[in-house]
Design a protein around this motif. Structure first.
Motif: not given
Ligand code: NAD
Length: 499
Positions: A394-397, A403-404, A428-431
């Motif tokens: 589960r991610a908060g945001s 980041d995960l 798509a651009s940052r990962v």
């Protein structure tokens, strides 16, 4: 008991090493055949024979080589059911899934029918007075493909088709757990017109692989398999001066944003998480719902869908969703990982550990499992499970979720489900992952693009198939040619510009 040998110089031959590995029927747990494991001598001879056959094949004009690919493609289509059955019999995946395995390999063969266009090279006329420059793409010579168990048709086809179309001879070392399909493909290639010796299928284990890695004749190694072996093979091949591209394991995350269509996201997770019993390098193994409410609603939708999954043998009818794991050891390992998840505090919402199938009690089956509230320090998050287990972090945001994925060691595939184009574009651009799906869970690129992960999912240069494969399987030779016309006599001793 059936004995599976090698394909050498255009025919099936028995192994002579006296060493064998068991090939299981994963649905029953029985040994259905044994596969010969090549000795150093057998592999060395196969490589030498490939080296003898390669110059003639390289001298065959590219269009004729492409016609072999055309005939090969037609034969794969004509033999689709036979190939799919061979895949399912040793791997255990369902027949529709096995047909997909063959189909995604066939699509690479289809691109190789146009190989001459990829092999044209470059030309610059009048680069200087009377001087032309051209760059040729020449085959490397003998190259090797070492492939995993989980796609017995697709990955051998990814490896050998571009290499052959580019004029190389190929040593293919398939997985010893699923060796039969590659031998059928070799037969079909011969029928399609491939000269004997240009493709050698040599079955074996570490000894066969190490022989490839140390043989000076072999110019390049294309590997697909687990990350530790990919890294090992890359290191040893590179130390020995070979070109190497080694694709490894994965831990693919799928982000589910609060605005996503949750029914579609849940269906996507079921297919991508449990298809082929999770034994896919592009399987989604980590669902990352953003926000507690998204997570609660997603889990609520997943549970009944998971409980409805039908697990069984490939012979069990069209409604079987997935089959057994590849070996008893794989099943025990995955079960152990599920145990560790429980021990380390994750919430096991659906437990597939005790699944039993009447009549197949010794088969390597596991029921589907779903974990909620997994955290990054747990083994079920850190390790590639390669089984029918979906974990939920589960991610908060959105930023936490991104980041995960960014911090994960692997970077093969990832996906985001959202209705917001801006978020999708940003993702798509940052990962830092090689293949990204937007509302698309398994983003395996089509064959005219190319396939490759980042981080610990790939070692070496260039991707598999598509234009990159033709770069990998050829080397550039650049010629500067001058035909004298009106040049004054006298030597020039300086390193001259072409003017
Ligand atoms: P594996 O690494 O055990 O075996 C792959 C190949 O390496 C086989 O041909 C095997 O005989 C050989 N091999 C195994 N141990 C060796 C050793 N010690 N030395 C030399 N050679 C060795 O992988 P697998 O279990 O067959 O396949 C599953 C793995 O492959 C998973 O990790 C999966 O993610 C990965 N995979 C990756 C991709 C990709 O494109 N990134 C695609 C499919 C599978």
């Amino acid at each position: 008991m059936e004995e599976i040998g090698h394909w050498i110089n255009g025919r099936r031959v028995a192994g002579t090493s006296g060493r064998f590995a068991d090939v299981f029927n994963p649905a029953t747990g029985e040994v259905q055949a044994r596969v010969a494991l090549a000795s150093v001598e057998e592999m060395t001879q196969a490589i030498a024979a490939a080296a003898a056959a390669q110059p003639g094949w390289a001298a065959t004009n590219p269009q004729r080589r492409a016609r072999v690919m055309m005939a090969f493609g037609a034969l794969i289509n004509a033999n689709m059911d036979r190939l799919a059955e061979a895949v399912s019999r040793e791997h255990g995946k369902t027949l529709p899934d096995a047909r997909g395995d063959v189909q995604r390999g066939l699509e690479v063969v289809e691109v190789c029918m146009g190989a001459p266009a990829m092999l044209k090279g470059e030309f610059m006329d009048s680069a200087g007075p009377g001087i032309d420059l051209y760059a040729m793409r020449q085959p490397l010579g003998v190259v090797a493909g070492i492939t995993p168990f989980n796609f017995p048709a697709m990955i051998p086809l990814w490896k050998m088709s571009p290499a052959l179309a580019a004029g190389n001879a190929v040593i293919l070392k398939p997985s010893e757990r699923t060796p039969s399909t590659a031998l059928i493909l070799a037969e079909l290639l011969k029928e399609a017109g491939l000269p004997d010796g240009v493709l050698q299928v040599v079955n074996g284990d570490k000894l066969a692989v190490d022989t490839i890695l140390d043989d000076e004749t072999v110019q390049a190694v294309g590997f697909v398999g687990s990350t530790p072996i990919a890294q090992y093979i890359y290191g040893r091949a590179a130390t020995n001066g070979k070109r190497a591209q080694c694709f490894g394991g994965a831990k693919n995350h799928m982000l589910i944003m609060p605005d996503a269509d949750l029914d579609k996201a849940a269906d996507a997770l079921i297919g991508a998480g449990f298809g082929a019993a999770g034994e896919r390098c592009m399987a989604v193994s980590v669902a990352v719902p953003v926000g507690e409410e998204t997570a609660d609603r997603l889990i609520e939708k997943l549970v009944p869908k998971i409980e409805r999954l039908k697990v069984g043998p490939y012979t069990g009818g069209d409604d079987v969703d997935y089959g057994p794991l590849i070996t008893g050891a794989a099943m025990t390992r995955v079960r152990g990982l599920i145990d560790s998840g429980v021990a380390q505090g994750a919430d096991l919402v659906v437990d597939g550990r005790d699944f039993r199938l009447q009549g197949y009690e010794n088969g390597f089956f596991l029921g589907p499992s779903l974990f909620d509230r997994v955290t990054p320090d747990m083994d079920i998050y850190k390790e590639e499970i390669f089984g029918p287990v979906l974990t939920t972090v589960r991610a908060g945001s959105y930023d936490d979720a991104l980041d995960l994925v960014m911090k994960n060691d692997y970077g093969n595939g990832t996906a985001i489900f959202t209705a917001d184009g801006d978020t999708a574009r940003d993702f798509a651009s940052r990962v830092n992952v090689g293949m990204v799906g937007i509302n698309f869970p398994i983003p395996v690129p089509l064959s005219y693009f190319s396939f490759g992960g980042w981080k610990k999912s790939a070692f070496g240069d260039l991707n598999q198939y598509g234009p990159d494969a033709f770069r990998f399987y050829t080397r550039t030779k650049t010629v500067t040619a001058r035909w004298f016309s009106g040049i004054k006599e006298g030597a020039a001793l300086n390193f001259k510009a072409l003017d």
